[in-house]
Design an enzyme around this catalytic site. Structure first.
Site, PDB file in Angstrom:
ATOM      1  CG  ASP A   1      52.049  40.736  42.420  1.00 33.39           C
ATOM      2  OD1 ASP A   1      50.859  40.812  42.077  1.00 33.39           O
ATOM      3  OD2 ASP A   1      52.581  41.508  43.234  1.00 33.39           O
TER       4      ASP A   1
ATOM      5  CG  ASP B   1      46.633  37.680  41.952  1.00 31.73           C
ATOM      6  OD1 ASP B   1      45.461  37.449  42.280  1.00 31.73           O
ATOM      7  OD2 ASP B   1      47.343  38.494  42.547  1.00 31.73           O
TER       8      ASP B   1
ATOM      9  CG  ASP C   1      47.491  43.206  50.868  1.00 30.73           C
ATOM     10  OD1 ASP C   1      47.491  41.968  50.878  1.00 30.73           O
ATOM     11  OD2 ASP C   1      46.525  43.889  51.253  1.00 30.73           O
TER      12      ASP C   1
END
Length: 488
Positions: A277, A315, A462
Site C-alpha cells: 500500500d 494494488d 478503508d
C-alpha cells in the site's frame, strides 16, 4: 526482464523468446491509491457435457500414436505411461517437442487440459494448447515444475481463437538430458462454471468469522444487527491474509479446511507484499523479499489440492508507480511472478487471479505489460476493482481493453474476475470510505466476468477517512455497513 517465449509450431523452425525490456514493462501512470485491510449465497456447481478432444490419452493400446515427438526426443510406452527420453543438446524448450495435432478450438469456448506427469530430475517444462501454424497463438501457455513424483495437473482456460489446427504440446528442451513421463492426458470442452474448483463445490463459502458476522454475534441486541446479518454477514466473501495472520500455514489450512468440510469454495486474498500500500492506510507486508517468498510458498502449499479461489496482492501491480526506482520495481515483479508460480505448482486445484487495478487507474496497455511481467500467464487470470467502486460494466470494458493488448502483444487472453462488494452505485471519484456507495451483486459465476466476488468485506473501513474519519483500516463499522445496504 524477459517475457515467456512465444508460442511455436513444434515441427518447424521458430523464433526465440520475445524480450520485454524493463523500460517497456515499467511504463508508469499516476492514479488513485486505494487502501485495503484484512479484515452464503453460493453458486451451485453446473453440470455440463464434456467432449474429449485428444486421442489415446491413456496409452492403453501400447502405442503412442497419434502423439508425436520431435527433435532431441525418443518416445515409447512403458508400463502404461508415455516415456520420452530427452537429449541434452536442445538449446530452447521448443527444440525438444512432443505433442498432438489437429485439435479443434473455438473462440470463447472453455476447455480443461489435465494430465499426470513426472521427470527423472527436477525440471521446469512448458505446456501449451496453441495454434499449430503462424502466428502460433497459445490460449494456454503454462510452465510446470516436475520431479520424480507423478502429479496431477489441471488447467482450465478459454480459447481466444477458432481453428482445426490446434496442438497440445510439451516443450522439454534447454533442461539437459532427462526422462519425462505422462499419462491420462485429456483435453475436454465444457463451460468455465463446469470445470475447475467451482465444479467440485456446492457454492461459495460464507466465512462465519468475518468481521460483520463477529459484530452481529457480539451485538445481537443492536437494531442494525438483523439487517447486517441478512444483507452482509450471510453472504459469501473473501478472507484476507497478511502479516496479522500468524502462522500462515495454519491460518490458510484451517480456513480452506473448514470450507472443504462444508463442500464450499473459499475465496482468499494474499496481501503481504513488501512495501504494501505504498505506506498508506494498509501499509506493511513481509519484511524482506526472502521472507515473502517463504510466506507465499507456505500459503500455496497450505491450500494443496483443495479447491479455492485466491486473489494475489491487491494494488501491487498498479502501485509499481510508488516504488522509487527500477531495481525495486523489478524486485516486486519478480516476487509476484514467484507467487503465481507457487499457486500454479503447489495449489493445483486453485483458480488464482493477479490483481489488475481498476478501470480508472492505469492505462489498459500498460496494465497488460505489467500483468505479463508479473506472471499473470501462470495463473487463471486477473481481478479488477478490488476494494473499489467501478461498475461491473466499466470493469468489463476495461478488461476487454487489457485482453486486447495481451492478445496483440503476447498472443493470449485471460479470464477475469470483478470485486462487486461495493459497486452497486458505481464510483464517485473517491476511494476512501466515500458516501453514497452501495452493495453490489453477491458472489456468483458469470454476470459480465468469469466471477463476480465480494473481495472487500463490506463494512470494513478503508482507513480513517471519508465518512468514517475515526475508523482505522480493516476495522468493521456498522454505520458503514448500513450505508452500503441503503446506498447513502
Amino acid at each position: 526482464m524477459k517475457a515467456h517465449s512465444p508460442s511455436v509450431s513444434l515441427s518447424r523452425r521458430h523464433l526465440g523468446p520475445i524480450a520485454l525490456t524493463l523500460a517497456s514493462a515499467m511504463v508508469l501512470a499516476c492514479g488513485p491509491t486505494p487502501a485495503h485491510a484484512p479484515e452464503s449465497e453460493g453458486v451451485s456447481a453446473v453440470s455440463q457435457s464434456l467432449t474429449e478432444l485428444v486421442v489415446n490419452g491413456t496409452f492403453a493400446s501400447g502405442s503412442v500414436s497419434p502423439w508425436w515427438n520431435g527433435p532431441n526426443t525418443q518416445s515409447s510406452v512403458e508400463n502404461g505411461q508415455w516415456r520420452v527420453n530427452v537429449a541434452s543438446g536442445a538449446a530452447n524448450p521448443w527444440d525438444a517437442p512432443i505433442g498432438q495435432d489437429n485439435i479443434p478450438l473455438t473462440n470463447g469456448q472453455a476447455y480443461t487440459l489435465s494430465f499426470t506427469a513426472s521427470a527423472s530430475t527436477s525440471v521446469t517444462v512448458r505446456v501449451t494448447v496453441q495454434l499449430g501454424v503462424s502466428p502460433y497463438t497459445a490460449p494456454l501457455d503454462q510452465q510446470i515444475t516436475l520431479d520424480g513424483t507423478s502429479r496431477q495437473f489441471t488447467f482450465p482456460f478459454t480459447s481466444s481463437l477458432t481453428t482445426n489446427q490446434g496442438q497440445v504440446t510439451f516443450q522439454l528442451g534447454s533442461r539437459g538430458a532427462f526422462t519425462f513421463r505422462a499419462d491420462n492426458l485429456s483435453l475436454t470442452t465444457g463451460g468455465s462454471s463446469g470445470s475447475g474448483p467451482i465444479a467440485q463445490t456446492s457454492g461459495f463459502y460464507v466465512d462465519p468469522n468475518a468481521n460483520p458476522a463477529a459484530w452481529v454475534r457480539a451485538n445481537s441486541g443492536d437494531s442494525r444487527a438483523a439487517r447486517i446479518q441478512s444483507s452482509i454477514a450471510s453472504k459469501p466473501g473473501a478472507r484476507w491474509f497478511g502479516n496479522w495472520s500468524g502462522d500462515i500455514t495454519t491460518a490458510v489450512s484451517n480456513f480452506v479446511g473448514a470450507a472443504d468440510a462444508a463442500d464450499k469454495l473459499p475465496v482468499l486474498v494474499a496481501y503481504n507484499i513488501p512495501g504494501r500500500d505504498c505506506g498508506g492506510a494498509s501499509s506493511g507486508g513481509a519484511g524482506s523479499p526472502d521472507a515473502y517468498r517463504t510466506w507465499i510458498s507456505a500459503f500455496a502449499s497450505a491450500i494443496g489440492t483443495r479447491p479455492a479461489i485466491v486473489i494475489i496482492e491487491p494494488d501491487a501491480v498498479a502501485q509499481l508507480d510508488c516504488l522509487p526506482n527500477d531495481t525495486e520495481r523489478q524486485t516486486r515483479l519478480s516476487l509476484l511472478r514467484y507467487a503465481t508460480e507457487q499457486f500454479r505448482d503447489r495449489a493445483t486445484n486453485t483458480w488464482a487471479y493477479l490483481d489488475g487495478g481498476n478501470a480508472g487507474w492505469i492505462a489498459a496497455d500498460t496494465m497488460a505489460q505489467r500483468l505479463e511481467s508479473a506472471g499473470a500467464h501462470n495463473v487463471r487470470g486477473f481481478v479488477l476493482n478490488v476494494s473499489n467502486f467501478y461498475t461491473t460494466a466499466q470493469s468489463t470494458s476495461y478488461a476487454g481493453s487489457v485482453n486486447s493488448s495481451l492478445s496483440s502483444r503476447y498472443g493470449y487472453t485471460l479470464p477475469f474476475a470483478v470485486d462487486t462488494s461495493r459497486n452497486g452505485n458505481g464510483a464517485n471519484g473517491e476511494w476512501c470510505n466515500p458516501a453514497g456507495r452501495k452493495l453490489g451483486t453477491p458472489s456468483q459465476t458469470g454476470g459480465g466476468a468469469e466471477l463476480l466476488l465480494w473481495v472487500k468485506v463490506p463494512g470494513d473501513s478503508d482507513g480513517p477517512c471519508g465518512i468514517a474519519p475515526g475508523v482505522v483500516a480493516g476495522q468493521f463499522s456498522p454505520d458503514l455497513a448500513i450505508r452500503l445496504i441503503d446506498g447513502t
